[in-house]
Design an enzyme around this catalytic site. Structure first.
Site, short mmCIF file in Angstrom:
data_model
loop_
_atom_site.label_atom_id
_atom_site.label_comp_id
_atom_site.label_asym_id
_atom_site.label_seq_id
_atom_site.Cartn_x
_atom_site.Cartn_y
_atom_site.Cartn_z
N LYS A 77 0.86 -1.19 0.00
CA LYS A 77 0.00 0.00 0.00
C LYS A 77 0.89 1.24 0.00
O LYS A 77 1.90 1.29 0.71
CB LYS A 77 -0.89 -0.02 1.24
N SER A 152 -9.84 1.48 2.73
CA SER A 152 -9.02 2.35 1.92
C SER A 152 -7.92 1.60 1.17
O SER A 152 -7.34 2.14 0.23
CB SER A 152 -8.38 3.42 2.80
N SER A 176 -9.94 -0.77 6.96
CA SER A 176 -9.36 -0.55 5.64
C SER A 176 -8.64 -1.74 5.03
O SER A 176 -8.28 -1.70 3.86
CB SER A 176 -8.41 0.64 5.66
#
Lengths: 482, 96
Positions: A77, A152, A176
């Site tokens: 990420k 997210s 997330s």
């Protein structure tokens, strides 16, 4: 096809010399180059560096002494700091930021010879539920590219779901990791707060953030959780003896496993078809010997409010460092406050600005007691309620998400979007380990089954999840597009 | 409780966010909507409940005081928009 294999299966082929680390890495790089235009999962692909790492990994494999994840490509990420590799947080304020250091979790992977294949798209600064808040465009769900992957960590979920990488890392502040894992049909695991170092994770809400894995199955998720966990003196919230031990992973059984469904996560907020899939999954587990009971945890009803006070409050403080002096572009104005304000006003996206405003308000003089202090009390209440429940239960279970993947742009009511975090928030409040496992399809889209356990029950939750995954079977796991 | 446009302007200033009039109005609406939802915890009885600021509470975490090689100066400065003579250039704060 290499891309269809799990990390453990690829590792076996690497060990048996049926395939080389360079071939594995190249095959995923080729897939990303060919397929990612459909998904927008990657913001940066480390093509050259990944091949160098693959050759180094091959030497380790040839020497015979290597970790199971040596030579396995892993997507990261883009809020995990990577030395000399751009780390944007999907924000224009960090569009060209190149960190001078590497996050501990990523360093651990580098050290064992895993391949950092690229940096994945996310909601700006990890603030969002659908991954539509990225400054670099939304991510598309492989199950239906007109739908959102969830946020997210949407890019990391899609990287695994679309088989662009066998594994990925995300971060989970209010769901997330687990929420996009559920919407994309993969496993997503948030370890106990403090078991994985947060050093080098760009901070959103420091008391809630935790790094964790995405994988095709529980075994792979456990391998990656084991590799990134452990005490780190660079993170003062890192727990002692925190490495996640997975040697007994496959010893778990469902017989006598005590599971509780809170009625607050089984109400009208849950889509009826999602509920039906979840109930069938529960019946399946009960047949295998699990004991499932209903209970009430009333403080769950206040989770969304509590989260949307505490997380923005911490974010407003953490994001104060982005002022155009040490990182990112600067918009010059008459006076320093005007310069800071112009830079931040111009380069943060709307959701980030909203959360900074909410947090600043909640912490401001006159409102602190009514909002921030009170929210922390509710956080205490909620944690105590869960801890009491764990005296008679192994895990709290629920659907991971109240709905299946929504259409991109389909939910415009901001509060409705935020309320989707209902099921995932309590784990972050208490620091509890929590996992989402695919358990079936509703409307031909994946549904996630969530287990949340007491602090430090990571090994137990992974063991139980391994057994649960066997009970669910895995016929429905691949997106039809593949 | 509802928040006025002047309060939104005040909060934006505290947060060091320069916002257009359109943004201020939009944030006023969104903040009021959120604050409306936040009312639910105002009626909850939390008397005697200790606030919980951490996920997993820890006490007295010390780092050993050992000198180590710091980040080289040029690397620390590399991401800044404006540097000079090995230093960050900040906006003028004190007039001559």
């Amino acid at each position: 096809m290499i891309n269809q294999l799990t990390a453990a299966e690829i590792a076996a082929k690497l060990r048996a010399k049926e395939v080389s680390a360079r071939e594995v890495t190249q095959s995923f790089l080729d897939r990303i180059a060919k397929e990612d235009s459909h998904y927008n999962a990657f913001l940066t692909v480390n093509s050259d560096q990944a091949i160098v790492q693959a050759d180094q990994a091959q030497s380790k494999i040839d020497s015979g002494d290597h970790h199971p994840l040596c030579g396995i490509p892993i997507a990261l990420k883009d809020n995990l700091s990577t030395r000399n590799i751009k780390t944007t947080c999907a924000s224009r304020i960090l569009e060209n930021y190149i960190p001078p250091f590497t996050a501990t979790s990523v360093q651990k992977l580098d050290d064992i010879g895993a391949i950092s294949i690229g940096k994945t798209n996310l909601d700006e600064f990890a603030m969002g539920t659908t991954n539509e808040n990225s400054a670099f465009g939304p991510v598309h769900n492989p199950w239906d590219t007109e739908r959102a992957p969830g946020g997210s960590s949407g890019g990391s979920a899609v990287a695994v779901s679309a088989e662009l990488a066998p594994l990925s890392l995300g971060s989970d502040t209010g769901g997330s990791i687990r929420f996009p894992a559920a919407l994309c049909g993969v496993v997503g695991f948030k370890p106990t707060y403090g078991r994985v170092s947060r050093y080098g994770l760009v901070a959103f809400a420091s008391s809630l953030d935790q790094i964790g894995p995405f994988a095709k199955n529980v075994e792979d998720a456990a391998l990656l959780a084991n590799a990134i966990s452990g005490h780190d003196p660079l993170d003062s919230t890192s727990l002692k003896d925190s490495q996640i031990n997975i040697s007994d992973l496959k010893a778990g059984s469902l017989r006598g496993l005590r599971l509780g469904i809170p009625e607050e996560l089984f109400g009208p907020e849950i889509d009826p078809q999602v509920r039906e899939v979840f109930e069938l999954a529960c019946d399946n587990l009960a047949r295998e010997g699990a004991e499932i009971k209903r209970l009430s945890l009333p403080s769950i009803n206040y989770g969304v409010t509590t989260y949307y006070i505490i997380a923005p409050a911490e974010a407003s403080s953490n994001l104060a460092r982005f002022d155009g002096v040490r990182f990112g572009p600067r918009i010059e104005k008459e006076g320093h406050i005007e310069s800071f304000s112009a830079t931040r006003g111009e380069l943060f996206g709307p959701e980030v600005k909203l959360r900074i405003m909410v947090g600043t308000y909640a912490l401001s003089s006159g409102y602190y007691d009514a909002y921030y202090h009170r929210a922390q009390q509710v956080r205490g209440l909620m944690t105590a309620e869960f801890e009491r429940a764990y005296q008679d239960l192994d895990f709290i279970i629920s659907p991971t998400s109240p709905i299946v993947a929504p259409k991109l742009g389909g939910i415009t009511d901001q509060m409705a979007l935020k309320a989707l975090d209902l099921c995932t928030i309590p784990a972050n409040m208490g620091g509890f380990p929590s996992i989402s496992i695919p358990c079936g399809l509703a409307y031909d889209l994946p549904v996630g089954f969530q287990l949340t356990g007491p602090v430090m029950s990571d090994e137990k939750i992974l063991q139980a999840s391994y057994a649960i995954e066997q009970a669910f079977g895995r016929d429905y796991r691949r997106p039809p597009i593949l | 409780m509802s928040i006025s446009l002047d309060e939104v302007r005040h909060v934006a200033n505290l947060a060091r966010l320069q916002l257009s009039e359109t943004e201020l109005l939009s944030f006023q609406g969104q903040l009021n909507s959120l604050l409306g939802h936040f009312e639910d915890i105002q009626n909850l009885d939390v008397s005697g409940v200790a606030p919980k600021p951490h996920a997993v509470a820890m006490q007295n975490v010390f780092a050993r005081d050992i000198a180590h090689q710091p980040l080289p100066r040029e690397e620390a400065l590399r991401n800044s928009a404006d540097t000079k003579a090995g230093l960050f250039i900040v906006p003028t704060i004190i007039e001559e």
